[in-house]
Design an enzyme around this catalytic site. Sequence first.
Site, PDB file in Angstrom:
ATOM      1  N   CYS A  34      35.258  55.968  42.673  1.00 35.73           N
ATOM      2  CA  CYS A  34      35.498  54.610  42.181  1.00 35.73           C
ATOM      3  C   CYS A  34      36.447  54.637  40.989  1.00 35.73           C
ATOM      4  O   CYS A  34      36.688  55.675  40.385  1.00 35.73           O
ATOM      5  CB  CYS A  34      34.188  53.958  41.728  1.00 35.73           C
ATOM      6  SG  CYS A  34      32.895  53.865  42.982  1.00 35.73           S
ATOM      7  N   ASP A 441      71.567  47.662  17.709  1.00 34.08           N
ATOM      8  CA  ASP A 441      71.558  46.400  18.457  1.00 34.08           C
ATOM      9  C   ASP A 441      71.565  45.208  17.495  1.00 34.08           C
ATOM     10  O   ASP A 441      70.817  45.184  16.502  1.00 34.08           O
ATOM     11  CB  ASP A 441      70.323  46.348  19.354  1.00 34.08           C
ATOM     12  CG  ASP A 441      70.258  45.096  20.189  1.00 34.08           C
ATOM     13  OD1 ASP A 441      70.968  45.030  21.207  1.00 34.08           O
ATOM     14  OD2 ASP A 441      69.509  44.172  19.808  1.00 34.08           O
TER      15      ASP A 441
END
Length: 490
Positions: A34, A441
């Site tokens: 699981c 940037d």
Amino acid sequence: MIPNRETCLAAVASRDARFDGSFYTAVTSTGIYCRPSCPARTPRAANMVFHPSAAAAQAAGFRACKRCRPDAVPGSPEWDARADVTARAMRLIGDGVVDREGVDGLASRLGYSVRQVQRLTLTEVGATPLSLARAQRAHTGRILLQTTDLPLAEVAFAAGFGSIRSFNDTILAVYAATPSALRGQGRTPGRRPGERLLEISLRLAFRAPFDPSNVFGHLAATAVPGVEEWRGGAYRRTLRLPGGPGIVALAPRADHVAATLHLSDPRDLTPAIGRCRRLLDLDADPVAVDAALAADPALAPLVASNPGRRVPRTVDGAEFALRAVLGQQVSTAAARTHAGRLVRALGEPITDPAGGLTHLFPTPEALSELAPGHLAAPASRIATFTGLAAALASGRLDLDPGADRDEARTALGALKGIGPWTVEMVAMRSLGDPDAFPATDLGLKRAAAEMGLTDIAAASRRWRPWRAYATQYLWAVDDHPINHLPQEES
């Protein structure tokens, strides 16, 4: 590597979804494995063993739980974050390289022997490349069985199995059901008579929290006409896949991303899913990332206001690199215009059954020798663009999922006209480097000024190794379309 046993037991006891995909719980008394967050009754601790991958649990003889579908959880965040050989191998396996080229092809791409690659994956993931590919084939087979009308034999070969028998045996071993039985569980028609493309709808899981605003906003704001569009609340784009062109529509939902794929070849389902997951950064661990960034007082308010930001990446590393050069020192609108002209002139035409997409983005081969008039830019920019295209076409520069990030950075930076900004943007989006940081940037500089950060490069050292995610939070300081879910165009 999986957490220690005490951590695993605590995660299972609290059904902590943050660990889904990081390890798998196998129950010796039932023979079932699981996800940690499975809603079923918690097994006795003495009956639980833990595996680092679904493939490892399957190789140990456990079958997938029908309730929590552990084969469908997000992938381990390690494989996107790490840059070592095992991580590169896992990214290539996820892209379907073993199905297409075998383990020999995987090893060749990595520059290692087959034995070395097998040893590495067995040590860290608990399974060989073939076992990992087998688990992936089983998952692909289940999706095709439950979402298409393809005959069982076609499903088997489309999922990558070499024979009907191996397909039947694997599906039975993994899901405790025959292919015919799985077909009856929630199947929806996939292709109507006369349609050229196979339509498959599925849900792409992610770890919460997930803020879709910046990743979808960025993709929509920079969309290249004909290749990408925002339509009906979904980001849609064309895909260049091994078996032919494809189209995907991706729509954010509260607990998943809804994906509708149109494929020329059903064998492309595995790489298509992998590329969409990479594009949206769905295998990230946002809790770990945000906790690290929020430790800095400068970023803490940004993280608290919109937790779970992802890094918008790409479905094609070469395509993004070429687009990054087109975007050097021009506006977003101008970059889209330049790219759109190239697409119309050199892209491969396609037919879109549900929208306005018209072309695949041109290949590096097609772009390495531009005819006069194809790109209205300074001669130096054209030379940089064609030089990059030639390096990609020749293989001197590799930006595929299994690329060595250090080698790619070096090769990219050696090309004339490629500066630090382009290298970092490509590292962030093409190579998936979580620590890439385009310090020069303009948007980052504006954010730094507004936040009172006088030296953003120095400040960024506090954000390692998650500077690509810090970039997303810093960009959000500016009210730009890349930070918002797009509005439907009238």
